[in-house]
Design a protein around this motif. Structure first.
Motif, PDB file in Angstrom:
ATOM      1  N   MET A  13     -23.931 -23.382   6.071  1.00 58.41           N
ATOM      2  CA  MET A  13     -24.031 -23.618   4.633  1.00 58.41           C
ATOM      3  C   MET A  13     -23.684 -22.335   3.890  1.00 58.41           C
ATOM      4  SD  MET A  13     -24.699 -25.666   2.121  1.00 58.41           S
ATOM      5  CE  MET A  13     -25.575 -27.049   2.772  1.00 58.41           C
ATOM      6  N   VAL A  14     -22.762 -22.437   2.954  1.00 56.86           N
ATOM      7  CA  VAL A  14     -22.385 -21.300   2.127  1.00 56.86           C
ATOM      8  C   VAL A  14     -23.337 -21.293   0.935  1.00 56.86           C
ATOM      9  CG1 VAL A  14     -20.564 -20.251   0.730  1.00 56.86           C
ATOM     10  CG2 VAL A  14     -19.979 -21.500   2.822  1.00 56.86           C
ATOM     11  N   ALA A  15     -24.056 -20.195   0.784  1.00 62.89           N
ATOM     12  CA  ALA A  15     -25.028 -20.075  -0.309  1.00 62.89           C
ATOM     13  C   ALA A  15     -24.839 -18.724  -0.977  1.00 62.89           C
ATOM     14  CB  ALA A  15     -26.445 -20.220   0.243  1.00 62.89           C
ATOM     15  N   SER A  16     -25.578 -18.528  -2.040  1.00 60.45           N
ATOM     16  CA  SER A  16     -25.457 -17.252  -2.741  1.00 60.45           C
ATOM     17  C   SER A  16     -26.114 -16.124  -1.952  1.00 60.45           C
ATOM     18  CB  SER A  16     -26.089 -17.348  -4.133  1.00 60.45           C
ATOM     19  OG  SER A  16     -27.433 -17.761  -4.020  1.00 60.45           O
ATOM     20  N   ALA A  17     -27.019 -16.475  -1.034  1.00 60.43           N
ATOM     21  CA  ALA A  17     -27.644 -15.455  -0.194  1.00 60.43           C
ATOM     22  C   ALA A  17     -26.610 -14.900   0.779  1.00 60.43           C
ATOM     23  CB  ALA A  17     -28.814 -16.060   0.568  1.00 60.43           C
ATOM     24  N   PRO A  18     -26.765 -13.642   1.204  1.00 62.85           N
ATOM     25  CA  PRO A  18     -25.758 -13.057   2.095  1.00 62.85           C
ATOM     26  C   PRO A  18     -25.725 -13.701   3.477  1.00 62.85           C
ATOM     27  CG  PRO A  18     -27.550 -11.501   1.661  1.00 62.85           C
ATOM     28  CD  PRO A  18     -27.778 -12.698   0.792  1.00 62.85           C
ATOM     29  N   ARG A  19     -26.804 -14.332   3.912  1.00 62.85           N
ATOM     30  CA  ARG A  19     -26.846 -14.953   5.226  1.00 62.85           C
ATOM     31  C   ARG A  19     -26.633 -16.459   5.086  1.00 62.85           C
ATOM     32  NH1 ARG A  19     -31.102 -16.955   8.260  1.00 62.85           N
ATOM     33  NH2 ARG A  19     -30.704 -16.924  10.491  1.00 62.85           N
ATOM     34  N   MET A  20     -25.724 -16.998   5.880  1.00 61.88           N
ATOM     35  CA  MET A  20     -25.465 -18.433   5.824  1.00 61.88           C
ATOM     36  C   MET A  20     -26.369 -19.155   6.819  1.00 61.88           C
ATOM     37  SD  MET A  20     -21.375 -18.898   5.350  1.00 61.88           S
ATOM     38  CE  MET A  20     -20.826 -17.803   6.632  1.00 61.88           C
ATOM     39  N   THR A  84     -13.022 -23.536   8.886  1.00 62.79           N
ATOM     40  CA  THR A  84     -12.546 -24.439   7.845  1.00 62.79           C
ATOM     41  C   THR A  84     -13.712 -24.697   6.910  1.00 62.79           C
ATOM     42  OG1 THR A  84     -10.950 -25.476   9.329  1.00 62.79           O
ATOM     43  CG2 THR A  84     -11.595 -26.738   7.387  1.00 62.79           C
ATOM     44  N   VAL A  85     -13.446 -24.695   5.615  1.00 59.68           N
ATOM     45  CA  VAL A  85     -14.475 -24.974   4.613  1.00 59.68           C
ATOM     46  C   VAL A  85     -14.354 -26.417   4.177  1.00 59.68           C
ATOM     47  CG1 VAL A  85     -15.325 -24.423   2.295  1.00 59.68           C
ATOM     48  CG2 VAL A  85     -14.490 -22.593   3.777  1.00 59.68           C
ATOM     49  N   LEU A  86     -15.480 -27.122   4.185  1.00 58.98           N
ATOM     50  CA  LEU A  86     -15.553 -28.471   3.634  1.00 58.98           C
ATOM     51  C   LEU A  86     -16.450 -28.400   2.410  1.00 58.98           C
ATOM     52  CD1 LEU A  86     -15.500 -28.858   6.999  1.00 58.98           C
ATOM     53  CD2 LEU A  86     -15.359 -31.200   6.238  1.00 58.98           C
ATOM     54  N   GLU A  87     -15.950 -28.867   1.289  1.00 62.57           N
ATOM     55  CA  GLU A  87     -16.708 -28.897   0.035  1.00 62.57           C
ATOM     56  C   GLU A  87     -17.059 -30.336  -0.277  1.00 62.57           C
ATOM     57  OE1 GLU A  87     -14.649 -27.163  -3.256  1.00 62.57           O
ATOM     58  OE2 GLU A  87     -14.038 -25.405  -2.112  1.00 62.57           O
ATOM     59  N   PHE A  88     -18.333 -30.586  -0.538  1.00 63.60           N
ATOM     60  CA  PHE A  88     -18.816 -31.918  -0.884  1.00 63.60           C
ATOM     61  C   PHE A  88     -19.323 -31.874  -2.319  1.00 63.60           C
ATOM     62  CE2 PHE A  88     -19.362 -31.308   3.701  1.00 63.60           C
ATOM     63  CZ  PHE A  88     -18.576 -32.345   4.179  1.00 63.60           C
ATOM     64  N   HIS A  89     -18.640 -32.575  -3.219  1.00 61.83           N
ATOM     65  CA  HIS A  89     -18.966 -32.569  -4.642  1.00 61.83           C
ATOM     66  C   HIS A  89     -19.763 -33.824  -4.997  1.00 61.83           C
ATOM     67  CE1 HIS A  89     -16.094 -29.288  -5.841  1.00 61.83           C
ATOM     68  NE2 HIS A  89     -15.711 -29.545  -4.599  1.00 61.83           N
ATOM     69  N   ALA A  90     -20.922 -33.626  -5.604  1.00 63.51           N
ATOM     70  CA  ALA A  90     -21.769 -34.732  -6.048  1.00 63.51           C
ATOM     71  C   ALA A  90     -22.326 -34.399  -7.422  1.00 63.51           C
ATOM     72  CB  ALA A  90     -22.919 -34.951  -5.060  1.00 63.51           C
ATOM     73  N   VAL A  91     -22.962 -35.368  -8.051  1.00 66.76           N
ATOM     74  CA  VAL A  91     -23.567 -35.158  -9.371  1.00 66.76           C
ATOM     75  C   VAL A  91     -24.581 -34.008  -9.312  1.00 66.76           C
ATOM     76  CG1 VAL A  91     -25.001 -36.237 -11.139  1.00 66.76           C
ATOM     77  CG2 VAL A  91     -23.215 -37.558 -10.019  1.00 66.76           C
ATOM     78  N   GLY A  93     -24.502 -31.368  -7.494  1.00 62.18           N
ATOM     79  CA  GLY A  93     -23.892 -30.068  -7.288  1.00 62.18           C
ATOM     80  C   GLY A  93     -22.859 -30.107  -6.180  1.00 62.18           C
ATOM     81  N   VAL A  94     -22.504 -28.938  -5.709  1.00 62.85           N
ATOM     82  CA  VAL A  94     -21.490 -28.797  -4.670  1.00 62.85           C
ATOM     83  C   VAL A  94     -22.124 -28.153  -3.443  1.00 62.85           C
ATOM     84  CG1 VAL A  94     -19.283 -27.725  -4.051  1.00 62.85           C
ATOM     85  CG2 VAL A  94     -19.664 -28.531  -6.387  1.00 62.85           C
ATOM     86  N   ALA A  95     -21.895 -28.752  -2.291  1.00 62.12           N
ATOM     87  CA  ALA A  95     -22.310 -28.147  -1.024  1.00 62.12           C
ATOM     88  C   ALA A  95     -21.051 -27.715  -0.297  1.00 62.12           C
ATOM     89  CB  ALA A  95     -23.098 -29.153  -0.186  1.00 62.12           C
TER      90      ALA A  95
END
Length: 138
Positions: A13-20, A84-91, A93-95
């Motif tokens: 999971m890509v998050a704002s924290a430095p560790r995924m 590879t990055v997969l982006e999942f867009h929902a109402v 937010g985005v994961a």
């Protein structure tokens, strides 16, 4: 030969924290729905605490490993050579998750063995799909 392929993958999971955070996920391909791939995240890995799954085209996944692809709810793009990055867009937010590209390629190779690209139409049950669409009203 089974008509369904499942493969476990580790998604980060890509998050704002430095560790995924690493999340388990399952990729699924079903010969009865030959154009689609499903990616499911188990309940403990989601904010809702219930399994969340996304369905998108096999072509989108294959294309997105080499160049950015998708303009809708699911977008896929390469991230270096190995991920590879997969982006999942929902109402809500985005994961965004990173998956090893080699795992995705292995999954797609197995799907290709089950249903070769270009032969998907041979595996469609159009009568059943039409009946489902019309809900037996004919």
């Amino acid at each position: 030969m089974s008509s369904v392929i499942e493969q476990s993958v580790q998604a980060r999971m890509v998050a704002s924290a430095p560790r995924m955070e690493t999340l388990p996920a399952t990729l699924q391909y079903d010969r009865e729905d030959p154009f689609a791939v499903r990616m499911a995240f188990p309940g403990p890995a989601t904010l809702e605490g219930t399994e969340v799954s996304w369905q998108f085209s096999r072509e989108l996944l294959a294309t997105g490993m080499d160049a950015p692809a998708g303009v809708g709810d699911v977008r896929v793009r390469p991230f270096g050579y190995e991920r590879t990055v997969l982006e999942f867009h929902a109402v809500e937010g985005v994961a965004m998750v990173h998956v090893r590209t080699a795992e995705l390629r292995r999954f797609l190779a197995r799907a290709q063995e089950l249903v070769p690209v270009g032969d998907e139409h041979r595996y469609l049950d159009l009568d059943r799909n039409l009946t489902d669409l019309l809900d037996g009203s004919c």
